[in-house]
Scaffold this active site. Structure first.
Site, short mmCIF file in Angstrom:
data_model
loop_
_atom_site.label_atom_id
_atom_site.label_comp_id
_atom_site.label_asym_id
_atom_site.label_seq_id
_atom_site.Cartn_x
_atom_site.Cartn_y
_atom_site.Cartn_z
N HIS A 126 0.76 -1.33 0.12
CA HIS A 126 -0.08 -0.07 0.04
C HIS A 126 0.76 0.95 -0.03
O HIS A 126 2.15 1.12 0.26
CB HIS A 126 -0.98 -0.01 1.34
CG HIS A 126 -0.23 0.07 2.38
ND1 HIS A 126 0.27 1.16 3.00
CD2 HIS A 126 0.30 -1.16 3.35
CE1 HIS A 126 1.06 0.82 4.32
NE2 HIS A 126 0.93 -0.46 4.22
N GLU A 135 -2.02 -7.32 7.56
CA GLU A 135 -0.64 -7.17 8.23
C GLU A 135 -0.88 -7.87 9.59
O GLU A 135 -1.83 -8.46 10.10
CB GLU A 135 -0.42 -5.75 8.29
CG GLU A 135 1.13 -5.38 9.10
CD GLU A 135 2.27 -6.11 8.38
OE1 GLU A 135 2.38 -7.39 8.22
OE2 GLU A 135 2.94 -5.49 7.77
#
Length: 434
Positions: free
Chosen positions: A238, A314
């Site tokens: 990202h 994550e």
């Protein structure tokens, strides 16, 4: 000082239409082929494809030796004259490509020569192989390429003038106008234009090195040709959040920040690069805000929907969320030392160990490779999942996670074959952000 010959070509089937390029780097003294590059560009014009081939060839040459001099040979009069400074560049899509090509090597280290099409067969055949593979939805394979076998080795030549040193503005503008309007250059039949690699390595070209030096991306491995196309994961970290430049732990157990302005700009640049290549067929994102926002920007540009996959989130860093490494070292030194020493150690406060993350990521990998067999899918995720996929593909030990650098909005790629083997094709590519 070494001297390389770069031969490049590009074309479009439709102009604009499905387009791609091929490029080859050879040793000017021996004619030995040192690197090949090819890429599928999606729908664009013939001239943009030619410029993309030039850029790929120059980048591959720089990978081999950034101190070398380069002699470029192309059958595109337009590119040769424009890069030599004799013709103006008007097309908005060509200007940034030309500017980027001019920056690969310092001024004066690159010369240009126009050659007839029949003397540019290696790059032409290389590109045709790749475009045909892209049309089938398969990646171009350097190991399966016959372009070098079907064409003679490049020979050193004395650079010749590529045209008159002065040309009337009317004549130059007329040529540029015709080319930029989409007409195929003389001598190039619409059905014989090039193509390039459908391998999802967006942001960058794919180059197969020959000899001791290595170009941008290794070949796709020794997988048998009869297994069919692999599932290819393009791995996009990202874009930046407010925590990224501060290097703070930001996992799945913290504040779930959105992208910063810089992160949104990175996502836009990545989207543009992926759109030029046209190889991504699906977009899957982690459920966290920063990945969904990045994926949304890219998917909108590609005309695709975003699927959310929980397994791509994550690691949960527990009590370390939002802290810098130094702050964790100061507050939880024993826990940090244990975490750095063992993949089974959890962050303070009951976060997720790297071993647990690896189990989750491996299960997600298996799920997605089955769902996207033979297709190219963009996975928008985070540092730990991407490093874990790379580590598992390489068969590297857990401590390898600490030996990889992964930048915000970087691209990596792994191909997964039907026999269970994997091939890492790209890692931490950021050229699309420059």
């Amino acid at each position: 000082m070494r001297e390389f010959i770069v031969e490049a070509d590009g074309g479009s089937r439709g102009n604009p239409g499905p387009a791609g390029y091929g490029a080859v780097v050879s040793d000017a003294a021996t004619g030995e082929t040192l690197a090949e590059a090819a890429e599928y560009l999606g729908a664009t014009t013939n001239n943009v494809a030619e410029y993309s081939g030039l850029l790929a060839g120059l980048r591959a040459a720089r990978e081999l030796d950034p101190q070398a001099t380069v002699h470029v040979r192309m059958d595109s009069k337009l590119v040769v004259e424009q890069m030599s400074g004799r013709w103006k560049i008007k097309h908005p899509a060509m200007k940034p490509l030309a500017a980027e090509a001019a920056r690969v090597f310092p001024p004066g280290r690159v010369t240009y020569e126009w050659i007839p099409r029949e003397r540019n067969k290696h790059a032409d055949r290389l590109a045709n192989e790749a475009m045909d593979a892209g049309r089938r939805g398969e990646p171009w394979s350097a190991s399966a390429s016959r372009a070098a076998l079907d064409t003679p080795a490049a020979r050193p030549v004395t650079p010749e003038p590529s045209g008159p040193s002065e040309r009337s503005e009317g004549g130059a503008d007329a040529m540029v106008s015709r080319a930029e309007a989409g007409s195929t250059p003389a001598g190039k039949a619409a059905d014989d234009v090039r193509a390039a690699q459908a391998v999802a390595t967006p942001g960058t070209e794919t180059a197969a090195a020959r000899g001791p030096a290595s170009a941008t991306t290794p070949s796709s491995g020794w997988a048998p040709a009869d297994m069919g196309p692999p599932a290819t994961f393009v791995l996009l970290r990202h874009g930046e959040t407010p925590l990224t430049p501060q290097k703070r732990f930001s996992g799945s157990g913290g504040s779930d920040p959105s992208l910063s302005d810089a992160g949104r700009e990175q996502a836009e640049r990545t989207a543009a690069a992926l759109a030029r290549r046209g190889t991504v067929q699906a977009v899957v994102a982690s459920p966290l805000a920063r990945t969904r926002e990045t994926a949304g920007i890219v998917a909108a540009r590609l005309g695709l929907e975003v699927s959310v996959e929980e397994g791509l989130r994550e690691t949960d860093f527990g009590a370390w969320e939002g802290l810098t490494f130094a702050e964790v070292r100061e507050r939880h030194p024993e826990d940090l030392n244990a975490w750095l020493s063992s993949p089974d150690a959890e962050p303070t406060g009951g976060g997720e160990s790297f071993a647990d993350t690896a189990t989750r990521v491996a299960a997600t990998r298996d799920k997605l490779t089955a769902a996207y067999a033979g297709r190219t899918v963009l996975l928008v995720t985070h540092v730990t999942p991407i490093k874990t996929l790379i580590r598992l593909a390489l068969g590297a030990p857990p401590e390898a996670l600490f030996r990889m650098e992964l930048s915000a909005a970087s691209l990596s790629a792994v191909a997964y074959y039907a026999d269970g083997n994997a091939s890492v094709r790209l890692f931490n590519e950021t050229s699309h952000l420059r």
